[in-house]
Design a protein around this motif. Structure first.
Motif, mmCIF file in Angstrom:
data_model
loop_
_atom_site.group_PDB
_atom_site.id
_atom_site.type_symbol
_atom_site.label_atom_id
_atom_site.label_comp_id
_atom_site.label_asym_id
_atom_site.label_seq_id
_atom_site.Cartn_x
_atom_site.Cartn_y
_atom_site.Cartn_z
ATOM 1 N N PRO A 48 -50.991 15.989 -14.176
ATOM 2 C CA PRO A 48 -52.083 16.044 -13.435
ATOM 3 C C PRO A 48 -52.848 16.970 -13.060
ATOM 4 C CG PRO A 48 -50.219 14.782 -12.874
ATOM 5 C CD PRO A 48 -49.721 15.597 -13.792
ATOM 6 N N GLY A 49 -54.237 17.341 -13.351
ATOM 7 C CA GLY A 49 -54.635 18.594 -12.890
ATOM 8 C C GLY A 49 -54.766 19.674 -13.921
ATOM 9 N N GLU A 50 -54.011 19.541 -14.915
ATOM 10 C CA GLU A 50 -53.993 20.469 -15.969
ATOM 11 C C GLU A 50 -55.055 20.119 -17.077
ATOM 12 O OE1 GLU A 50 -51.926 22.976 -15.797
ATOM 13 O OE2 GLU A 50 -50.875 22.444 -13.938
ATOM 14 N N PRO A 51 -55.209 21.171 -17.776
ATOM 15 C CA PRO A 51 -56.180 21.036 -18.815
ATOM 16 C C PRO A 51 -56.138 19.832 -19.656
ATOM 17 C CG PRO A 51 -55.553 23.512 -18.964
ATOM 18 C CD PRO A 51 -54.611 22.719 -17.890
ATOM 19 N N ILE A 52 -54.803 19.519 -20.264
ATOM 20 C CA ILE A 52 -54.492 18.055 -20.812
ATOM 21 C C ILE A 52 -54.189 17.349 -19.433
ATOM 22 C CG2 ILE A 52 -53.263 16.877 -22.434
ATOM 23 C CD1 ILE A 52 -53.288 19.389 -24.057
ATOM 24 N N ASP A 53 -54.987 16.703 -18.819
ATOM 25 C CA ASP A 53 -54.831 16.002 -17.600
ATOM 26 C C ASP A 53 -54.278 14.536 -17.936
ATOM 27 O OD1 ASP A 53 -55.034 14.679 -15.053
ATOM 28 O OD2 ASP A 53 -56.730 15.822 -14.491
ATOM 29 N N THR A 54 -52.873 14.384 -17.441
ATOM 30 C CA THR A 54 -52.422 13.110 -17.732
ATOM 31 C C THR A 54 -52.843 11.838 -16.954
ATOM 32 O OG1 THR A 54 -50.468 13.754 -16.181
ATOM 33 C CG2 THR A 54 -50.299 13.984 -18.649
ATOM 34 N N ILE A 294 -53.852 31.039 -22.207
ATOM 35 C CA ILE A 294 -55.237 30.805 -22.390
ATOM 36 C C ILE A 294 -55.428 29.439 -21.594
ATOM 37 C CG2 ILE A 294 -55.514 31.934 -24.555
ATOM 38 C CD1 ILE A 294 -55.224 29.166 -25.898
ATOM 39 N N LYS A 295 -54.832 29.281 -20.343
ATOM 40 C CA LYS A 295 -55.076 28.038 -19.632
ATOM 41 C C LYS A 295 -56.476 27.911 -19.276
ATOM 42 C CE LYS A 295 -53.555 25.528 -15.392
ATOM 43 N NZ LYS A 295 -52.636 25.692 -14.562
ATOM 44 N N LYS A 296 -57.115 28.773 -18.856
ATOM 45 C CA LYS A 296 -58.665 29.107 -18.337
ATOM 46 C C LYS A 296 -59.552 28.742 -19.448
ATOM 47 C CE LYS A 296 -58.208 32.138 -14.627
ATOM 48 N NZ LYS A 296 -58.591 33.371 -13.965
ATOM 49 N N GLU A 297 -59.416 29.140 -20.623
ATOM 50 C CA GLU A 297 -59.988 28.947 -21.820
ATOM 51 C C GLU A 297 -59.838 27.481 -22.299
ATOM 52 O OE1 GLU A 297 -58.397 31.431 -21.444
ATOM 53 O OE2 GLU A 297 -59.122 33.233 -22.270
ATOM 54 N N LEU A 298 -58.653 27.136 -22.273
ATOM 55 C CA LEU A 298 -58.617 25.249 -22.618
ATOM 56 C C LEU A 298 -59.116 24.522 -21.720
ATOM 57 C CD1 LEU A 298 -54.927 25.822 -23.684
ATOM 58 C CD2 LEU A 298 -56.727 25.118 -25.194
ATOM 59 N N GLU A 299 -59.240 24.983 -20.364
ATOM 60 C CA GLU A 299 -59.813 24.037 -19.554
ATOM 61 C C GLU A 299 -61.145 24.034 -19.612
ATOM 62 O OE1 GLU A 299 -60.592 21.650 -16.547
ATOM 63 O OE2 GLU A 299 -58.370 22.109 -17.030
ATOM 64 N N GLU A 300 -61.735 25.152 -19.854
ATOM 65 C CA GLU A 300 -63.270 25.119 -20.114
ATOM 66 C C GLU A 300 -63.868 24.368 -21.307
ATOM 67 O OE1 GLU A 300 -67.332 26.399 -20.034
ATOM 68 O OE2 GLU A 300 -65.706 26.716 -18.387
ATOM 69 N N PHE A 301 -62.857 24.285 -22.472
ATOM 70 C CA PHE A 301 -63.144 23.765 -23.697
ATOM 71 C C PHE A 301 -63.002 22.087 -23.360
ATOM 72 C CE2 PHE A 301 -61.573 21.423 -27.550
ATOM 73 C CZ PHE A 301 -62.542 21.951 -28.416
ATOM 74 N N LEU A 302 -62.184 21.840 -22.715
ATOM 75 C CA LEU A 302 -61.751 20.407 -22.605
ATOM 76 C C LEU A 302 -62.652 19.676 -21.213
ATOM 77 C CD1 LEU A 302 -57.948 20.633 -22.949
ATOM 78 C CD2 LEU A 302 -59.512 19.468 -24.509
ATOM 79 N N LYS A 303 -63.295 20.411 -20.342
ATOM 80 C CA LYS A 303 -63.687 19.960 -19.335
ATOM 81 C C LYS A 303 -64.800 18.742 -19.491
ATOM 82 C CE LYS A 303 -67.657 23.373 -18.495
ATOM 83 N NZ LYS A 303 -68.023 24.281 -17.917
ATOM 84 N N ASP A 304 -65.679 18.946 -20.657
ATOM 85 C CA ASP A 304 -66.634 18.047 -20.983
ATOM 86 C C ASP A 304 -65.954 16.708 -21.595
ATOM 87 O OD1 ASP A 304 -68.542 19.809 -20.392
ATOM 88 O OD2 ASP A 304 -68.728 20.689 -22.579
ATOM 89 N N PHE A 305 -64.722 16.536 -21.673
ATOM 90 C CA PHE A 305 -63.916 15.461 -22.454
ATOM 91 C C PHE A 305 -63.335 14.545 -21.164
ATOM 92 C CE2 PHE A 305 -64.494 18.704 -25.724
ATOM 93 C CZ PHE A 305 -65.247 17.969 -26.692
ATOM 94 N N LYS A 306 -63.261 15.033 -20.106
ATOM 95 C CA LYS A 306 -62.452 14.602 -19.264
ATOM 96 C C LYS A 306 -63.275 13.138 -18.314
ATOM 97 C CE LYS A 306 -59.437 18.208 -18.370
ATOM 98 N NZ LYS A 306 -58.737 19.153 -17.256
#
Length: 306
Positions: A48-54, A294-306
């Protein structure tokens, strides 16, 4: 072949559309020696709340075709009669499973680590409309050079065993399997790690443990030979540019299997609008265990898909 066994694990909450199709699924594809449990490589960025948000994604990790506990020569008890397969067949195996088990016809994304990257990239190249995003972790668009030689060397060890009998052996080829697994040891970590972090005695112990791993995990000779042949035949250089999904290519500077300058960098130029991230890890190829870097970079990449 019908009724193929498939081992998998799933996390998160599926979201369905009006027709009952799951719309928020992400598939994780494991590496050469892994299974569904290899999802632990990215566990630090899941939850929850992570780049790959469950809470927003439904994550499925599948033990792929040819690996123990899913359909393979040993599991199907067919030995050398098991059909030869390719990386593309691994992809179709997973697609059929997703359709039958979860009623999925389109994925939010595919993440592939090492050999799993072969699958993810093949998936994106052959079925470009099947997913919205694709993440390749320490992988490549083809097997060549020393990777090709290593797979061939492993198979030579197994196939030269007097008891191999063209794959029709009657008892486990224990010593050959030990040697085959041990042959991979010098490449998993970085050269710096072997030189500065381990004494020779520790290397001896680690190599012994890796050899015994083949016995403890019940490796099968045909499983290994088939998987290696699928890998040595992998080459999507001519079609990798077909990928339409938003793509993230992740590499590690100290990776001996897939050095960025030979694999990730040229591949990033082949895939339109892809993003490339290269980071340092003394753990080398298995440095995806430090993906938190690279958590910040992954978050930035995935934010548009949440």
């Amino acid at each position: 072949m019908n009724n193929l066994p498939v081992e998998y694990i799933a996390f998160g909450t599926p979201i369905t559309d009006d027709e009952g199709y799951i719309t928020n699924a992400i598939v994780f594809c494991h590496g050469w020696g892994g299974d569904y449990g290899s999802l632990r490589r990215i566990i630090d960025i899941m939850g929850p709340g992570e780049p790959i948000d469950t809470k927003k994604f439904f994550i499925i990790a599948i033990t792929t075709l040819g690996s123990l506990n899913s359909a393979s020569p040993s599991v199907m008890e067919l030995g050398a009669k098991f059909p030869k397969y390719s990386i593309g067949d691994m992809v179709r195996f997973q697609m059929e499973f997703l359709k039958v088990k979860f009623n999925i016809k389109h994925l939010k994304g595919v993440i592939g680590n090492s050999m799993g990257g072969f699958e993810a990239l093949t998936w994106g190249a052959k079925y470009p409309d099947y997913m919205d995003f694709l993440i390749s972790l320490v992988s490549s668009y083809k097997v060549a050079g020393h990777n090709y030689a290593l797979f061939k060397f492993m198979n030579n060890i197994i196939e030269s065993d007097p008891n191999y009998n063209n794959g029709n052996y009657t008892k486990p080829l224990t010593n050959s399997l030990k040697l085959a697994n041990e042959s991979m040891y010098p490449y998993g970590l970085s050269r710096e790690y072997y030189r500065y972090e381990l004494s020779n005695d520790e290397i001896d112990l680690a190599m012994d443990e890796m050899a015994e791993e083949a016995v403890e995990e019940k490796w099968d000779a045909n499983d290994i030979v088939y998987r290696n042949n699928a890998s040595t035949a992998y080459d999507i250089e001519d079609i990798v540019s077909n990928i339409k999904a938003k793509s993230l290519i992740v590499a590690i500077n100290q990776d001996q299997y897939f050095p960025p300058e030979l694999d990730a960098i040229p591949m990033s130029k082949m895939i339109k609008d892809s993003k490339l991230i290269i980071y340092d890890s003394i753990m080398g190829h298995i440095g995806t265990h430090e993906i938190i870097k690279i958590k910040k970079e992954l978050e930035e990449f995935l934010k548009d898909f949440k």
